[in-house]
Structure formats: structure tokens, C-alpha cells
Design an enzyme around this catalytic site. Structure first.
Site, PDB file in Angstrom:
ATOM      1  N   CYS A 191    -102.686 -53.624  21.928  1.00 59.43           N
ATOM      2  CA  CYS A 191    -103.122 -54.882  22.561  1.00 59.43           C
ATOM      3  C   CYS A 191    -102.500 -56.089  21.848  1.00 59.43           C
ATOM      4  O   CYS A 191    -101.298 -56.267  21.897  1.00 59.43           O
ATOM      5  CB  CYS A 191    -104.652 -54.955  22.614  1.00 59.43           C
ATOM      6  SG  CYS A 191    -105.245 -56.280  23.698  1.00 59.43           S
ATOM      7  N   HIS A 199    -105.742 -50.530  26.049  1.00 54.24           N
ATOM      8  CA  HIS A 199    -106.544 -49.986  24.951  1.00 54.24           C
ATOM      9  C   HIS A 199    -106.659 -48.465  25.065  1.00 54.24           C
ATOM     10  O   HIS A 199    -107.495 -47.981  25.824  1.00 54.24           O
ATOM     11  CB  HIS A 199    -107.943 -50.617  24.971  1.00 54.24           C
ATOM     12  CG  HIS A 199    -107.943 -52.036  24.525  1.00 54.24           C
ATOM     13  ND1 HIS A 199    -108.057 -52.392  23.199  1.00 54.24           N
ATOM     14  CD2 HIS A 199    -107.794 -53.190  25.215  1.00 54.24           C
ATOM     15  CE1 HIS A 199    -107.996 -53.714  23.093  1.00 54.24           C
ATOM     16  NE2 HIS A 199    -107.837 -54.212  24.302  1.00 54.24           N
ATOM     17  N   GLU A 217    -107.964 -46.453  23.044  1.00 56.88           N
ATOM     18  CA  GLU A 217    -109.282 -46.019  22.552  1.00 56.88           C
ATOM     19  C   GLU A 217    -110.367 -46.163  23.611  1.00 56.88           C
ATOM     20  O   GLU A 217    -111.472 -45.671  23.441  1.00 56.88           O
ATOM     21  CB  GLU A 217    -109.643 -46.801  21.277  1.00 56.88           C
ATOM     22  CG  GLU A 217    -110.074 -48.247  21.467  1.00 56.88           C
ATOM     23  CD  GLU A 217    -108.938 -49.253  21.644  1.00 56.88           C
ATOM     24  OE1 GLU A 217    -107.793 -48.838  21.887  1.00 56.88           O
ATOM     25  OE2 GLU A 217    -109.215 -50.474  21.561  1.00 56.88           O
TER      26      GLU A 217
END
Lengths: 251, 194
Positions: free
Chosen positions: B77, B176, B178
Site C-alpha cells: 500500500c 492489502h 493481508e
């Protein structure tokens, strides 16, 4: 291509989900983490956890919950319910929440939206607006839709956007729980008026309602609770249906 | 496998640590030079604003460290944007690993670009197992331009932009991983296996 988002909402009290769920595969129907994981596996695009605990210990139990969810769930989640200041937001974001949502506190103290957006960025500040039509005019309501305010919904939505909100979660109290479809008209108005995403909430009863809110309602995301909890509409079927109907949906 | 997650004034690093934990990697949040240098992999996460982040990195000389590492490095990011040359966000000179400029999305559509979007034009071992119907989760207002020398996947919002970049040991991703469900886990696993 950016997709339309499907968001199940989980109500929690003292760290437990409160609205009944009938997932047979759940070992513990009251565990918000396990339920969230199942929704994530089923294809939910995000989750919203709404805390309705009303005790002084509230923040601590909420931070504990956020920590447990963040450890397990691999999609974004928003947490809301009684958040009022920058310190609340900081504790929840540090615990692993992706976004927070504020409602009554923003009405009470609009500057809180500016402060939160400046400190953490607009992308993680969702302003929830409960709206109800009174004699043809849409007014903002607080306290779970029970308390009317003098604020008109469109003007309030514009104001919080200018103050730095990153998304609006719009719940129509006229449609909530009725299962007759979302409030497409005001959702479309806000979506056209504002340069930030609108999450529509309240009124989902059939798969067609989601299609309508994404087309006529111009919503960026749609949120629902009981129809998912009671498996009236399984998320995989809903997403399949919307895809066949030509909407951009994450597979 | 020791993974150093660079500690600086960026938001939402906890989710990256949890994702590493889920994948069985031993990740630690650190700004210590020696720890970062001797770790097997380095992750440069981030959410926040470019100029404040660059100021913080420079004050602690982390900018020099980041540009001098040899092991596989992954910017996420804001981490991707800081690895570029320059960002329009407060006219910020960034780390310059990628000679690419970071621009703000025009106001033709809603900004930030929030939600799930698919990866296209994939070309890297980092993306093994994925296709152009693999979706990742984005939250950003600024994007890195496409440069065929370094762009290993694009996404489309108003126009194409760099979804992932690669140069030598440096990898970076705008979305992202994650928070991107199985697709994100595939990318992170591929990175850990580099």
C-alpha cells in the site's frame, strides 16, 4: 473492475453475537469470530461488527473482540457502536480493525469526524446515518433510530463527507426489518451527490433487492444481517445471482 | 523464517503481523537496523500519508537502510508508493527504488478507490496460482503509474495503474494482501517462498 460489496452485519454484546443464527456448522452460535470466519469463507466482501454493549467495560471488551477477529479473519472489517472520540478509534485500529463507524457521537459532536479523519485518514472513518422519512422529509435519527434530530439526511451526509468521512453507511429505519427492499431512492440520491462510497442497509429480503440497490440505488455496497444469519439468502447464491444479472461481483 | 516488518509511523501494521502468524512465519515489528538486515524477508507495510512517513523514515535513517537491503523486500500500500520516485501527495520525494511517479486519482469517480478489484496482465512468480479473475482489496487515493519494466500486474479504476511492482529483490503491492482472503495469502506465501 471494482466490484459491488456484500457485507454481513453482526450485532455483539459483551463479546457475543446476539441475534440468533442458525448455522448448523457453527460449534458456538454466539462466537462472533467463528461466524465472521464462515462469512469470509462464503465470500462476504467485508464484515461489520456492531457492538451494543452498554457498560463501562465496553471499550475493553470491544478491543478484545477486535483483536480476536483480526487474528482470524482475512477480509476487512469495520467496528461500530458507542465510539465517540479519537482515543476510542486509536485503540480499535491498533487492535486490528480496518475501519470504525460512528453514528450518534458524530451528531452530538460533528468535529469528532474531522479529528478522526485527520488523525487516521478518511479511509477508515465510516459515518453511519439512520434515516427516517417524516411527512415527506428525510431526517437523521440517533440511538438506534429511536431519537429524531433536526438534521436532514442529505445535508448531514454532505456535511460529514466534507468533514472527512470515507464512507457512509445509510440505514433506512422505514425499511429496516420489513424485508421489502432497500431505500433505493435516497441511497441513489446520496450516491450521486457525494464522492464517497455509500453502503446501503435495511430492507433486504430477497436477492432481487440487492440487484435493485446496486442498480437503481447506485449503492457501492449492501449490508444485511438476519437474512444471512438465518440463511434465508446464502452469500454464495446471492453472489452467483448478481453475477448472472450482470453486476460486477468478486468471485 | 524470520520476517522483519518495518516499524514506522504507519497505520494498521497489526493485520500484517497477524497474517504472517496465520502463514506460520515468525514476524516481528522492528526499526532496528541489525535485526532488519539479518532477517530472511522484509515487509514494508503502510497506511497513512506520504510526506509524514518519509520525514519519519529520514529522521531515523531508515530510508538509507531500505534502499540498501539485499533480501526479498515487500512494500504494501503506502509502502509501494514510498518505494517510488515521487508522490503527488504533498509533492513528496520518495525512496526512488522504482523510477515511477505516484499520482492522485482524478475526481471522475469516487475517490478513494475502496473495495475489491481484479489483477490483470500478471507476470511474475510472485503471482503464481493467480489469474485475471483474482481479486484483491484496495483502499487508496494515489496510484503508481504503469511502467512495463517494473509493473508485474495492473488493476483498472478509471484507467490502468500498477497493482504490483518488481525490481531485483524489491516487490510491492498497492492492495492489502493481508486483507485479500485466499488471493492475498497466495501472494504472501509466494513471497515467503522466494
Amino acid at each position: 473492475m471494482l466490484t459491488k460489496r456484500i457485507i454481513p452485519c453482526l450485532d455483539v454484546m459483551n463479546g457475543r453475537t446476539v441475534k440468533g443464527v442458525n448455522f448448523v456448522q457453527l460449534r458456538d452460535a454466539g462466537d462472533p469470530v467463528e461466524l465472521g470466519s464462515i462469512y469470509a469463507q462464503e465470500g462476504a466482501d467485508e464484515l461489520v461488527y456492531l457492538d451494543i454493549t452498554a457498560t463501562v467495560e465496553k471499550r475493553k471488551t470491544l478491543v478484545d473482540l477486535v483483536t480476536r477477529v483480526a487474528k482470524t479473519v482475512n477480509i476487512p472489517f469495520t467496528v461500530g457502536g458507542g465510539i465517540s472520540n479519537v482515543d476510542d478509534v486509536k485503540a480499535l485500529l491498533n487492535a486490528g480493525a480496518d475501519k470504525i463507524s460512528i453514528n450518534s457521537a458524530a451528531v452530538k459532536n460533528p468535529k469528532a469526524v474531522d479529528e478522526m479523519a485527520r488523525e487516521f485518514g478518511s479511509q477508515c472513518i465510516v459515518v453511519a446515518i439512520d434515516t427516517k422519512n417524516i411527512d415527506g422529509i428525510d431526517f437523521v435519527h440517533t440511538h438506534g433510530g429511536r431519537k429524531p434530530t433536526v438534521l436532514q439526511t442529505r445535508e448531514w451526509a454532505k456535511e460529514v463527507t466534507d468533514r472527512g468521512a470515507g464512507e457512509i453507511l445509510l440505514t433506512s429505519m422505514d425499511h429496516d426489518g420489513v424485508k421489502n427492499g432497500f431505500a433505493n431512492e435516497i441511497t441513489a440520491d446520496l450516491s450521486s451527490l457525494l464522492a464517497i462510497p455509500i453502503i446501503a442497509s435495511g430492507g433486504a429480503g430477497k436477492m432481487e433487492h440487492f440487484k435493485e440497490v446496486f442498480t437503481a440505488g447506485k449503492a457501492d455496497a449492501a449490508l444485511a444481517a438476519s437474512i444471512f444469519h438465518f440463511k434465508e439468502i446464502p452469500i454464495p447464491e446471492l453472489k452467483k445471482y448478481l453475477e448472472i444479472e450482470g453486476l460486477s461481483i468478486r468471485k | 523464517m524470520d520476517v522483519a516488518v518495518i516499524k514506522y509511523n504507519a497505520g494498521n501494521v497489526q493485520s500484517v503481523l497477524y497474517a504472517m502468524e496465520r502463514l506460520g512465519a515468525n514476524a516481528m515489528l522492528t526499526d532496528d537496523w541489525e535485526t532488519i538486515k539479518k532477517s530472511d524477508k522484509v515487509i514494508f507495510p503502510g497506511q497513512g500519508e506520504a510526506s509524514t512517513a518519509m520525514k519519519y523514515l529520514k529522521e531515523r535513517k531508515l530510508d538509507q537502510l531500505i534502499s540498501s537491503l539485499d533480501q526479498p523486500f515487500f512494500g504494501i500500500c503506502l509502502g509501494l508508493q514510498l518505494l517510488c520516485e515521487h508522490s503527488e501527495e504533498y509533492d513528496t520525494t520518495c525512496l526512488g527504488v522504482f523510477p515511477i511517479r505516484v499520482k492522485k486519482f482524478p475526481p471522475n469517480e469516487k475517490v478513494p478507490h475502496i473495495g475489491w478489484n481484479n489483477l490483470q496482465q500478471l507476470k511474475s512468480p510472485l503471482l503464481e496460482g493467480l489469474t485475471d479473475s483474482s481479486y484483491v482489496y484496495y483502499v487508496h487515493s494515489y496510484y503508481a503509474e504503469v511502467d512495463p519494466r517494473y509493473t508485474i500486474a495492473t488493476s483498472h479504476y478509471m484507467h490502468d495503474f500498477s497493482a504490483l511492482l518488481h525490481k531485483d529483490n524489491y516487490y510491492a503491492m498497492q492492495a492489502h494482501p493481508e486483507k485479500s482472503s485466499e488471493v492475498g495469502e497466495t501472494i504472501l506465501t509466494n513471497f515467503l517462498n522466494l
